[in-house]
Scaffold this motif. Sequence first.
Motif, mmCIF file in Angstrom:
data_model
loop_
_atom_site.group_PDB
_atom_site.id
_atom_site.type_symbol
_atom_site.label_atom_id
_atom_site.label_comp_id
_atom_site.label_asym_id
_atom_site.label_seq_id
_atom_site.Cartn_x
_atom_site.Cartn_y
_atom_site.Cartn_z
ATOM 1 N N UNK A 149 0.675 -1.254 0.003
ATOM 2 C CA UNK A 149 -0.022 0.038 0.153
ATOM 3 C C UNK A 149 0.874 1.289 -0.196
ATOM 4 N N UNK A 150 1.936 1.192 0.692
ATOM 5 C CA UNK A 150 2.773 2.450 0.724
ATOM 6 C C UNK A 150 3.383 2.746 -0.526
ATOM 7 N N UNK A 151 3.855 1.579 -1.455
ATOM 8 C CA UNK A 151 4.567 1.648 -2.596
ATOM 9 C C UNK A 151 3.264 2.095 -3.639
ATOM 10 N N UNK A 152 2.033 1.787 -3.571
ATOM 11 C CA UNK A 152 0.997 2.087 -4.418
ATOM 12 C C UNK A 152 1.011 3.662 -4.301
ATOM 13 N N UNK A 153 0.837 3.984 -3.218
ATOM 14 C CA UNK A 153 0.769 5.431 -2.804
ATOM 15 C C UNK A 153 1.947 6.282 -3.353
ATOM 16 N N UNK A 154 3.213 5.698 -3.189
ATOM 17 C CA UNK A 154 4.264 6.521 -3.709
ATOM 18 C C UNK A 154 4.561 6.413 -5.313
ATOM 19 N N UNK A 155 4.188 5.401 -5.802
ATOM 20 C CA UNK A 155 4.238 5.299 -7.375
ATOM 21 C C UNK A 155 3.308 6.247 -7.978
ATOM 22 N N UNK A 156 2.177 6.166 -7.574
ATOM 23 C CA UNK A 156 0.783 6.847 -8.178
ATOM 24 C C UNK A 156 1.179 8.392 -7.882
ATOM 25 N N UNK A 157 1.660 8.640 -6.670
ATOM 26 C CA UNK A 157 1.849 10.133 -6.346
ATOM 27 C C UNK A 157 3.100 10.596 -7.391
ATOM 28 N N UNK A 216 13.189 0.379 -6.655
ATOM 29 C CA UNK A 216 13.417 1.709 -7.103
ATOM 30 C C UNK A 216 12.620 2.008 -8.593
ATOM 31 N N UNK A 217 12.525 0.694 -9.208
ATOM 32 C CA UNK A 217 11.828 0.774 -10.558
ATOM 33 C C UNK A 217 10.213 1.248 -10.566
ATOM 34 N N UNK A 218 9.827 1.107 -9.250
ATOM 35 C CA UNK A 218 8.445 1.394 -8.950
ATOM 36 C C UNK A 218 8.039 2.890 -9.340
ATOM 37 N N UNK A 219 8.999 3.839 -9.042
ATOM 38 C CA UNK A 219 8.722 5.190 -9.183
ATOM 39 C C UNK A 219 8.786 5.481 -10.748
ATOM 40 N N UNK A 220 9.131 4.548 -11.410
ATOM 41 C CA UNK A 220 9.043 5.166 -12.911
ATOM 42 C C UNK A 220 7.633 4.698 -13.687
ATOM 43 N N UNK A 255 -1.977 14.305 -4.357
ATOM 44 C CA UNK A 255 -1.043 15.329 -4.664
ATOM 45 C C UNK A 255 0.033 15.278 -3.347
ATOM 46 N N UNK A 256 1.191 16.053 -3.594
ATOM 47 C CA UNK A 256 2.179 15.763 -2.606
ATOM 48 C C UNK A 256 1.828 15.690 -0.979
ATOM 49 N N UNK A 257 1.112 16.579 -0.686
ATOM 50 C CA UNK A 257 0.759 16.657 0.581
ATOM 51 C C UNK A 257 -0.227 15.560 0.943
ATOM 52 N N UNK A 258 -1.134 15.041 0.071
ATOM 53 C CA UNK A 258 -1.801 13.673 0.215
ATOM 54 C C UNK A 258 -1.118 12.580 0.361
ATOM 55 N N UNK A 259 0.102 12.609 -0.468
ATOM 56 C CA UNK A 259 1.006 11.259 -0.328
ATOM 57 C C UNK A 259 1.640 11.218 0.884
ATOM 58 N N UNK A 260 1.989 12.539 1.591
ATOM 59 C CA UNK A 260 2.675 12.637 2.778
ATOM 60 C C UNK A 260 1.650 12.011 4.116
ATOM 61 N N UNK A 261 0.449 12.634 3.902
ATOM 62 C CA UNK A 261 -0.562 12.327 4.702
ATOM 63 C C UNK A 261 -0.976 10.689 4.684
ATOM 64 N N UNK A 262 -1.018 10.012 3.530
ATOM 65 C CA UNK A 262 -1.427 8.831 3.385
ATOM 66 C C UNK A 262 -0.295 7.855 3.938
ATOM 67 N N UNK A 263 0.955 8.261 3.638
ATOM 68 C CA UNK A 263 2.290 7.501 3.993
ATOM 69 C C UNK A 263 2.257 7.592 5.635
ATOM 70 N N UNK A 264 1.970 8.678 6.230
ATOM 71 C CA UNK A 264 1.840 8.684 7.589
ATOM 72 C C UNK A 264 0.666 7.736 8.441
ATOM 73 N N UNK A 265 -0.085 7.662 7.837
ATOM 74 C CA UNK A 265 -1.357 6.547 8.245
ATOM 75 C C UNK A 265 -0.953 5.243 8.077
ATOM 76 N N UNK A 266 -0.016 5.022 6.893
ATOM 77 C CA UNK A 266 0.389 3.421 6.587
ATOM 78 C C UNK A 266 1.783 3.280 7.185
ATOM 79 N N UNK A 267 2.192 4.147 8.194
ATOM 80 C CA UNK A 267 3.588 3.870 8.715
ATOM 81 C C UNK A 267 3.469 2.823 9.645
#
Length: 274
Positions: A19-27, A91-95, A262-274
């Motif tokens: 789930x963290x990676x899903x948020x990171x790559x889509x973000x 690392x390739x996920x971010x592509x 958006x970047x701030x939403x990515x940050x908020x989502x990753x905080x919930x998934x920490x």
Amino acid sequence: MTMVEADVRLIAEKAKEMRRQIIRMIGAAQSGHPGGSLSAADIVATLYFHEMRVDPAQPHWPERDRFVLCKGHAAPVLYAALAEKGFFPKEELLTLRRINSRLQGHPDMKKLPGVEMSTGSLGQGLSVSVGMALAARLDQVAWRVYALLGDGEIQEGQVWEAAMAAAHYKLDNLCAILDYNGLQIDGPCCEVMNSEPVAEKWRAFGWHVLEIDGHDITAIIGALAQARQTKGQPTIIIARTIKGKGVSFMEKQVGWHGTAPKPEQVEAALAELA
């Protein structure tokens, strides 16, 4: 801790990382489908880290089990699982969705190891899965086929043609899983095109039907085990899930079907998934 408890804990950890990676790559891509990717994470994690026989070092190992992501727009959940399993570097996920990337908006079997079928046009994945399962039957080999369907996708007529064929040929080496989160791009599935009663329809088509909480990993493990033990008919697991599961502001919100955070939403989502 028992072996089963250890397995459940491992799968839960893998699902959270996916789930963290899903948020990171889509973000990072600012494009993609988070809602249905997040809803399927527990199912896909259980398949790849408990159920299926696959070998990242041998993506084309003949005896491997096959997974078909019928709802191809949920590619981020598949990419996250394949990277976590070791099919390609994380690392390739971010592509995701970049020009010349192997990770496009829908999975491409010709470019990315571990992808069994290029999907995206909804309704076709189950037909391909039936063909794979029938091929295994004809070749008298033991590998199994797992197909993940979307609940909006089962509004497609081709799904039901495939369902008839699977039952006709008694493909007990085929297990379909329905990610039943209740929402599709245009709104609630029951309002766009009501498929209920879903379980009764699959039973009428000759399938062994199981209904579970799609976020209960113990229930997912048990249903997959029961599918393996079922003989003479294919199995469908109707998994009730929550669109956007794991990120509070995405959960049960149809707007997150295909909207990138958006970047701030990515940050908020990753905080919930920490």
